[in-house]
Design an enzyme around this catalytic site. Structure first.
Site, short mmCIF file in Angstrom:
data_model
loop_
_atom_site.label_atom_id
_atom_site.label_comp_id
_atom_site.label_asym_id
_atom_site.label_seq_id
_atom_site.Cartn_x
_atom_site.Cartn_y
_atom_site.Cartn_z
N GLU A 54 0.84 -1.19 0.00
CA GLU A 54 0.00 0.00 0.00
C GLU A 54 0.88 1.25 0.00
O GLU A 54 1.90 1.31 0.69
CB GLU A 54 -0.86 -0.04 1.26
CG GLU A 54 -1.81 1.11 1.48
CD GLU A 54 -2.60 0.92 2.78
OE1 GLU A 54 -3.53 1.72 3.00
OE2 GLU A 54 -2.29 0.00 3.57
N LYS A 125 -9.30 2.33 -2.43
CA LYS A 125 -9.61 1.73 -1.13
C LYS A 125 -10.96 2.20 -0.62
O LYS A 125 -11.24 3.41 -0.54
CB LYS A 125 -8.50 2.10 -0.14
CG LYS A 125 -8.60 1.42 1.22
CD LYS A 125 -7.38 1.77 2.06
CE LYS A 125 -7.39 1.04 3.39
NZ LYS A 125 -6.16 1.37 4.19
N CYS A 158 -5.50 -3.33 2.46
CA CYS A 158 -5.34 -3.30 3.92
C CYS A 158 -6.66 -3.46 4.68
O CYS A 158 -7.21 -4.56 4.73
CB CYS A 158 -4.62 -2.02 4.33
SG CYS A 158 -3.84 -2.11 5.97
#
Length: 296
Positions: A54, A125, A158
């Site tokens: 990330e 995300k 994540c």
């Protein structure tokens, strides 16, 4: 979403790689150069899909939105994107890489997806963690599934992995592999040598959905924030295929996957299939418990 590729069901095992690295905050050019070295190592060992962490180009712990904005770039036209796209083309691989994306005056914690033919797509995300909420907008591109010659590819970043809905939706949309650029941080109650919560979540999601999950974490301490490392590749039956990597060293993990075998393995026995056994008469086909939501 990319158009379906007639070769999207490979007949032989494909090697995938998770690149664990230590980006330096703000050192974009150096971070991209280091990522290229590690991607080349993975490709030289036969990897056809390589996943980077990330925010691999910028670092993670921004001090302000202004700093994040200054380091972010448009995707796919920015310098970092163009470097990674050219790398994927030169090596003939698929690459998923976490990047700080600037789109007009909006910022996203995103991932670039590139392949042998160039830019494929972007994932943003959906679930922001901690101070990310101060700098980024929540993703607005949904959960696309990209069709490649290796198989159907989804992406999560994540904290997205804390939500079983993410993996389930990718699975019912046909994904075979989920690439996870991540910056795992220690969770409350986690001990230095103890289990990693992200591993349990990843293993459960892989098994429950018949997905191969390739997690690429970062290592190091940045502006006081330690990162977990311990990158992981989990096969579609939930067993660890490679890793965990170390807690503090840059590393390349590789594992072979067989997409056709993975799809067949969703049939657990003569009676049970992890996706077909869903009780869609009780909960809504795509996901949730509709009646329960109406009662709240």
């Amino acid at each position: 979403m990319q158009a379906s590729d007639p070769q999207c069901s490979p007949d032989v095992a494909t090697w995938v790689a998770s690149v664990q690295m230590a980006p330096v905050m703000g050192a974009v050019a150096a971070n991209v150069a280091r990522s290229a070295e590690l991607v080349e190592q993975a490709a030289a060992q036969g990897a056809r899909l390589v996943v980077l962490p990330e925010l691999a180009n910028t670092g993670y712990v921004f001090e302000s939105r202004e700093e994040a904005y200054a380091l972010a770039e448009p995707v796919p036209s920015g310098v970092t994107s163009q470097a990674w796209i050219a790398l994927a083309q030169r090596l003939g691989i698929y690459l998923v890489a976490g990047i700080a994306e600037r789109s007009g005056d909006r910022l996203y914690n995103a991932a670039l997806i590139a392949g042998p033919a160039g830019y494929i797509g972007t994932y943003r995300k959906l679930h922001l963690w901690g101070d990310e909420n101060l700098y980024f907008e929540a993703g607005d591109l949904g959960l696309p599934v990209f069709h490649t010659e290796l198989g159907r590819l989804g992406v999560a970043i994540c904290y997205d992995g804390w939500f079983p809905e993410v993996y389930r939706l990718l699975a019912v949309r046909g994904a075979d592999i989920v690439a996870v650029p991540t910056n795992w941080v220690p969770m409350p109650g986690q001990t230095p040598d103890g289990p990693v919560m992200a591993h349990a979540l990843t293993i459960g999601a892989a098994h429950s959905n018949g997905l191969t999950v390739v997690c690429a974490d970062r290592v190091g301490v940045e502006r006081g924030q330690p990162f977990v490392g311990r990158s992981l590749i989990v096969g579609s039956q939930g067993w660890t295929a490679a890793g965990p990597a170390s807690a503090d060293q840059e590393e390349v993990l590789l594992a072979p996957i067989d997409v056709k075998a993975s799809r067949r393995a969703r049939q657990l026995n003569d009676f049970n299939h992890v996706l077909r056994d869903r009780r869609c008469d009780i909960y809504e086909e795509q996901l949730g418990a509709v009646d329960a939501l109406r009662q709240r």
